[in-house]
Motif scaffolding. Structure first.
Motif, PDB file in Angstrom:
ATOM      1  N   VAL A 165       1.024  -0.968  -0.011  1.00  0.00           N
ATOM      2  CA  VAL A 165       0.033  -0.100  -0.042  1.00  0.00           C
ATOM      3  C   VAL A 165       0.587   0.891  -0.071  1.00  0.00           C
ATOM      4  O   VAL A 165       0.786   2.564  -0.639  1.00  0.00           O
ATOM      5  CB  VAL A 165      -1.065   0.030   1.041  1.00  0.00           C
ATOM      6  CG1 VAL A 165      -1.313   1.201   1.324  1.00  0.00           C
ATOM      7  CG2 VAL A 165      -2.209  -1.378   1.062  1.00  0.00           C
ATOM      8  N   SER A 207      -4.772   2.003  -8.011  1.00  0.00           N
ATOM      9  CA  SER A 207      -4.831   0.492  -8.520  1.00  0.00           C
ATOM     10  C   SER A 207      -5.899   1.006  -8.594  1.00  0.00           C
ATOM     11  O   SER A 207      -7.090  -0.845  -8.996  1.00  0.00           O
ATOM     12  CB  SER A 207      -4.256  -0.505  -7.791  1.00  0.00           C
ATOM     13  OG  SER A 207      -5.103  -0.211  -6.649  1.00  0.00           O
ATOM     14  N   VAL A 242       2.443   1.721  -3.619  1.00  0.00           N
ATOM     15  CA  VAL A 242       1.487   2.109  -4.319  1.00  0.00           C
ATOM     16  C   VAL A 242       1.215   3.870  -4.634  1.00  0.00           C
ATOM     17  O   VAL A 242       1.129   4.391  -5.220  1.00  0.00           O
ATOM     18  CB  VAL A 242       0.298   0.827  -4.253  1.00  0.00           C
ATOM     19  CG1 VAL A 242      -0.848   2.313  -5.285  1.00  0.00           C
ATOM     20  CG2 VAL A 242       0.434  -0.015  -5.053  1.00  0.00           C
ATOM     21  N   VAL A 243       0.766   4.357  -3.119  1.00  0.00           N
ATOM     22  CA  VAL A 243       0.662   5.402  -2.847  1.00  0.00           C
ATOM     23  C   VAL A 243       2.018   6.250  -2.558  1.00  0.00           C
ATOM     24  O   VAL A 243       2.402   7.143  -3.723  1.00  0.00           O
ATOM     25  CB  VAL A 243       0.324   6.253  -2.129  1.00  0.00           C
ATOM     26  CG1 VAL A 243       0.244   7.205  -0.745  1.00  0.00           C
ATOM     27  CG2 VAL A 243      -0.928   4.828  -1.498  1.00  0.00           C
ATOM     28  N   SER A 295      -4.437   4.501  -2.500  1.00  0.00           N
ATOM     29  CA  SER A 295      -3.772   3.133  -2.244  1.00  0.00           C
ATOM     30  C   SER A 295      -4.631   2.325  -3.637  1.00  0.00           C
ATOM     31  O   SER A 295      -4.405   1.900  -5.308  1.00  0.00           O
ATOM     32  CB  SER A 295      -3.571   1.709  -1.617  1.00  0.00           C
ATOM     33  OG  SER A 295      -2.894   0.388  -2.813  1.00  0.00           O
TER      34      SER A 295
END
Length: 177
Positions: free
Chosen positions: A31, A173, A34-35, A169
């Motif tokens: 998470v 995604s 991704v961020v 996140s």
């Protein structure tokens, strides 16, 4: 997405400090990656010239939760944490993401995309108002937490910070459904 339904957080123990457990400091590395990677790309492409990185913002915010020294020296640590976290959605966030990242959903893609945009905007409004000591932050917190709160303790602040990063996140995604 609620924390109890999040597959990344499901069943994971939280880190405990001073009798309190924090999901925010126990967010999965996926998470956070991704961020931080996507926000960093938007910052670079948008030429924001930030003097820090998203990963440092997140890790610093997590440290604020864990450090009893910070909490004892700074009665406004939550407000300072909120100020740091809101930087992740700085400067026309949704427009810049749409310019630089083809995978992010537009509000009109679906009802799920619209709801995700709304949650992120509510998080940003909460973080902004809370960091500026505005009473309206409690109203935003009520909506985000889905219940009535009169003030914001560490447990609720933990939930808000955690759901903010999970929503970010999910945003980066997002899969069209």
């Amino acid at each position: 997405m609620s924390l109890d339904k999040d597959p990344i957080l499901a069943g994971q123990p939280s880190i405990s400090t001073g009798g309190a457990e924090y999901d925010f400091v126990n967010l999965s590395e996926s998470v956070i990656e991704v961020v931080s990677i996507n926000v960093q790309l938007v910052w670079v492409m948008g030429r924001f010239n930030k003097s820090t990185t998203p990963i440092r913002v997140i890790k610093n915010a997590q440290n604020m939760f864990l450090s009893e020294e910070i909490k004892s020296r700074d009665e406004f640590w939550k407000e300072h944490c909120a100020a740091s976290m809101r930087e992740l959605m700085d400067k026309h966030f949704h427009q810049n993401c749409a310019r630089f990242l083809a995978s992010v959903p537009k509000r009109q893609h679906s009802d799920d995309a619209r709801k995700l945009h709304e949650r992120l905007n509510k998080h940003k409004d909460f973080l902004n108002d809370f960091s500026h000591f505005k009473h309206s932050a409690i109203e935003h917190a009520k909506v985000l937490l889905g219940r009535n709160v009169a003030s914001l303790g560490e447990e609720d602040f933990d939930k808000l910070c955690t759901s903010f990063l999970i929503d970010l996140s999910d945003y980066f995604s997002f899969k069209k459904r």
